[in-house]
Design a protein around this motif. Structure first.
Motif, short mmCIF file in Angstrom:
data_model
loop_
_atom_site.label_atom_id
_atom_site.label_comp_id
_atom_site.label_asym_id
_atom_site.label_seq_id
_atom_site.Cartn_x
_atom_site.Cartn_y
_atom_site.Cartn_z
N TYR A 1 0.84 -1.20 0.00
CA TYR A 1 0.00 0.00 0.00
C TYR A 1 0.87 1.25 0.00
O TYR A 1 1.70 1.46 0.90
CB TYR A 1 -0.93 0.03 1.21
CG TYR A 1 -1.84 1.24 1.20
CD1 TYR A 1 -3.01 1.22 0.46
CD2 TYR A 1 -1.51 2.40 1.88
CE1 TYR A 1 -3.84 2.34 0.41
CE2 TYR A 1 -2.32 3.52 1.84
CZ TYR A 1 -3.48 3.48 1.09
OH TYR A 1 -4.29 4.59 1.04
N SER A 2 0.71 2.09 -1.01
CA SER A 2 1.31 3.41 -1.10
C SER A 2 2.82 3.44 -0.84
O SER A 2 3.31 4.25 -0.06
CB SER A 2 0.62 4.38 -0.12
OG SER A 2 1.03 5.71 -0.34
N ASN B 1 -2.03 2.54 -4.82
CA ASN B 1 -1.53 3.92 -4.61
C ASN B 1 -0.01 4.03 -4.71
O ASN B 1 0.59 4.90 -4.09
CB ASN B 1 -1.98 4.46 -3.24
CG ASN B 1 -3.45 4.84 -3.22
OD1 ASN B 1 -4.22 4.44 -4.08
ND2 ASN B 1 -3.85 5.60 -2.22
N ALA B 2 0.61 3.22 -5.52
CA ALA B 2 2.07 3.25 -5.62
C ALA B 2 2.55 4.46 -6.42
O ALA B 2 1.96 4.81 -7.44
CB ALA B 2 2.59 1.96 -6.26
N GLY B 3 3.63 5.06 -5.98
CA GLY B 3 4.36 6.02 -6.77
C GLY B 3 3.97 7.47 -6.65
O GLY B 3 4.72 8.35 -7.08
N TRP B 4 2.82 7.76 -6.07
CA TRP B 4 2.32 9.14 -6.08
C TRP B 4 3.07 10.05 -5.11
O TRP B 4 3.06 11.28 -5.30
CB TRP B 4 0.84 9.16 -5.76
CG TRP B 4 0.00 8.54 -6.82
CD1 TRP B 4 -0.56 7.29 -6.81
CD2 TRP B 4 -0.39 9.12 -8.07
NE1 TRP B 4 -1.27 7.06 -7.96
CE2 TRP B 4 -1.18 8.17 -8.75
CE3 TRP B 4 -0.14 10.35 -8.67
CZ2 TRP B 4 -1.73 8.42 -10.01
CZ3 TRP B 4 -0.68 10.60 -9.93
CH2 TRP B 4 -1.47 9.65 -10.58
N LEU C 1 -3.43 -3.97 -9.81
CA LEU C 1 -2.91 -2.62 -9.65
C LEU C 1 -4.09 -1.65 -9.54
O LEU C 1 -4.84 -1.48 -10.50
CB LEU C 1 -2.02 -2.23 -10.83
CG LEU C 1 -0.56 -2.71 -10.81
CD1 LEU C 1 -0.44 -4.20 -10.65
CD2 LEU C 1 0.18 -2.24 -12.06
N ALA C 2 -4.25 -1.04 -8.38
CA ALA C 2 -5.37 -0.13 -8.15
C ALA C 2 -4.84 1.26 -7.80
O ALA C 2 -4.10 1.43 -6.83
CB ALA C 2 -6.26 -0.65 -7.02
N ASN C 3 -5.22 2.24 -8.61
CA ASN C 3 -4.89 3.65 -8.37
C ASN C 3 -3.38 3.89 -8.27
O ASN C 3 -2.92 4.78 -7.54
CB ASN C 3 -5.58 4.16 -7.10
CG ASN C 3 -7.08 4.29 -7.29
OD1 ASN C 3 -7.56 4.43 -8.41
ND2 ASN C 3 -7.83 4.21 -6.19
N ASP C 4 -2.59 3.12 -9.01
CA ASP C 4 -1.15 3.35 -9.04
C ASP C 4 -0.81 4.46 -10.04
O ASP C 4 -1.57 4.74 -10.97
CB ASP C 4 -0.43 2.06 -9.41
CG ASP C 4 -0.60 0.98 -8.36
OD1 ASP C 4 -0.59 1.31 -7.16
OD2 ASP C 4 -0.76 -0.20 -8.73
N ARG C 5 0.35 5.04 -9.88
CA ARG C 5 0.73 6.18 -10.72
C ARG C 5 0.94 5.76 -12.18
O ARG C 5 0.68 6.54 -13.09
CB ARG C 5 2.02 6.81 -10.16
CG ARG C 5 2.37 8.15 -10.80
CD ARG C 5 3.50 8.81 -10.03
NE ARG C 5 3.78 10.15 -10.51
CZ ARG C 5 4.65 10.98 -9.92
NH1 ARG C 5 5.29 10.60 -8.83
NH2 ARG C 5 4.86 12.19 -10.42
N ALA D 1 -7.33 9.38 -1.25
CA ALA D 1 -6.31 10.17 -1.96
C ALA D 1 -5.13 9.30 -2.33
O ALA D 1 -4.62 8.52 -1.51
CB ALA D 1 -5.86 11.33 -1.08
N THR D 2 -4.67 9.42 -3.57
CA THR D 2 -3.60 8.56 -4.04
C THR D 2 -2.28 8.80 -3.33
O THR D 2 -1.41 7.91 -3.32
CB THR D 2 -3.40 8.73 -5.56
OG1 THR D 2 -3.24 10.13 -5.86
CG2 THR D 2 -4.56 8.17 -6.33
#
Length: 424
Positions: free
Chosen positions: A238-239, A268-271, A296-300, A366-367
């Motif tokens: 996660y994130s 949420n990776a990479g943001w 992959l969910a909401n990754d950059r 929020a990402t």
């Protein structure tokens, strides 16, 4: 090179004088209860066994010498208690952290230090294995609040380990022996300043773990270089500041880096990285990577390559499931010279497509959020489009297992869904 300063304050069990009650002629005596060990001021060379439920207060750098092993039993707490020294754990021999689901081993700091200001740790170093460390196991282990920066006096710098220079934040664990074995299963990695695992050699299994709140200005959850052959499966990341998996054959070590990564959930990776690079899984420098069933969910970004120095052409990527809550994210999943399209991928092209239907996670979070709610549940609800989308007929490296300290660890069988969890 290290001075042992272990002052034991074992709360010894009284082999007490049991008073005979009344005139009972029952001559049996109750079994005495032995309280857990508490050791104060632990530093220097350590080996042997740290016992069940014990507390070991680390006040200086510790070293497992070459040719020796340290085994940490279930429920033990390794408590880093010096905020000035910020101790490192250097392993020149072997380390076995053997928790259980009910009683994990904890590498942690005093509760009073677990504040918002210390969200990303930096309060102790990490576990740094030397070139002749042959076995390192973290099983049912919680590692938190570390990642301190090295100085000229850091034992890892003096021993020329990890990046061998001052000013580098230490990862959760570093392993480098090409002939060694590194296993991390059923563990939690959280509140760390930098990378999770930085691996430059060995046979590796990383499976069924949870990573969150890691990396301040950089850092990947799992960073693999040449010399490594790894199965990486069923992890929830996660994130991470940058990538969940950074896979590279850099370093010119043999064998070539080969990673089979499957059924991981990456969110949420990479943001939070201030500059653009990766943002889910990064491929570079001729790494051979077989990637299946990752969610992959909401990754950059989608799975991303270094276009100037890409992955080995034998790599196989398939059955990746993508979800983006907004259009910017969905756009950055679309195939290009950098974003890799695999076989049978499910790529959302519009915001909100392919809702994975997690049991409990607000997909509009929020990402750039790094705060993890332990009530979140990334299992899939019935009717999730990620169910039934997994591929199971591929080879993994350690289906038959690798033996470490007499225990056989097998990489888990792939699942027929995308991500780390199916339905409950």
């Amino acid at each position: 090179m290290y001075n042992l300063k272990m002052k034991s304050t074992m709360i010894a069990a009284s082999l007490a004088i049991f008073a005979l009650a009344g005139c009972s002629d029952d001559t049996s005596e109750p079994t005495p209860v032995i309280p857990p060990v508490v050791q104060e001021s632990v530093s220097g060379e350590v080996s042997g066994v740290w016992t069940k439920g014990g507390t070991y207060k680390i006040t200086g750098h510790i070293l497992v010498p070459a040719g020796k092993s340290l085994t940490i039993e279930e429920g033990a707490t390794v408590l880093f208690s010096d905020s000035v020294v910020k101790p490192e754990v250097v392993v020149l021999g072997n380390l076995y952290s053997m928790g259980s689901a009910e009683k994990p081993v904890k590498f942690t700091v005093p509760d009073a230090w677990k504040t918002a200001a210390n969200q990303f740790g930096n309060l102790w170093g990490g576990i740094i294995a030397g070139p002749n460390s042959t076995e390192l196991v973290l099983s049912n282990t919680i590692l938190e609040y570390g990642g301190a920066v090295t100085t000229e006096e850091s034992p890892s710098v003096k021993a020329q380990l990890y990046k061998a220079e001052a000013g580098e934040h230490v990862p959760v664990a570093y392993f480098m022996n090409l002939a060694g074995k590194f296993v991390v299963v059923n563990s939690i990695i959280r509140n760390f300043n930098e990378d999770g695992f930085y691996i430059e050699g060995g046979k590796v299994i990383i499976a069924n773990n949870m990573f969150y709140t890691t990396g301040v200005s950089g850092g990947d959850a799992i960073n693999i270089k040449s010399g490594v052959q790894a199965d990486v499966a069923f992890n929830v990341v996660y994130s991470p500041n940058t990538n969940a998996l950074k896979l590279s054959n850099s370093g010119e070590r043999s064998p070539q880096a080969y990673v089979v990564g499957y059924n991981n959930t990456i969110i949420n990776a990479g943001w939070r990285r201030p500059t653009t690079k990766g943002g889910s899984i990064w491929l570079e420098a001729g790494v051979r990577a077989d990637l299946y069933n990752n969610l992959l969910a909401n990754d950059r970004y989608g799975i991303k390559r270094n276009a100037g120095e890409p992955e080995d052409k034998r790599s196989v990527i398939a059955n990746t499931f993508y979800y983006g809550a907004d259009q910017v994210t969905a756009n950055q999943f679309q195939p290009s010279t950098e974003i890799v399209k695999g076989l049978n991928d499910m790529i959302s092209t519009k915001a909100g497509e392919n809702d994975p239907k997690f049991v409990n996670y607000p997909l509009t979070t929020a990402t750039n959020n790094a705060n993890f709610d332990t009530a979140w549940d990334f299992h899939l609800q019935a009717g999730s489009p990620a169910l039934g989308k997994g591929k199971t007929d591929f080879a993994r490296l350690y289906a038959d297992g690798i033996v470490v300290n007499g225990v056989t660890y097998k990489s888990p069988a792939p699942a027929n869904y995308a991500g780390a969890f199916g339905t409950k």
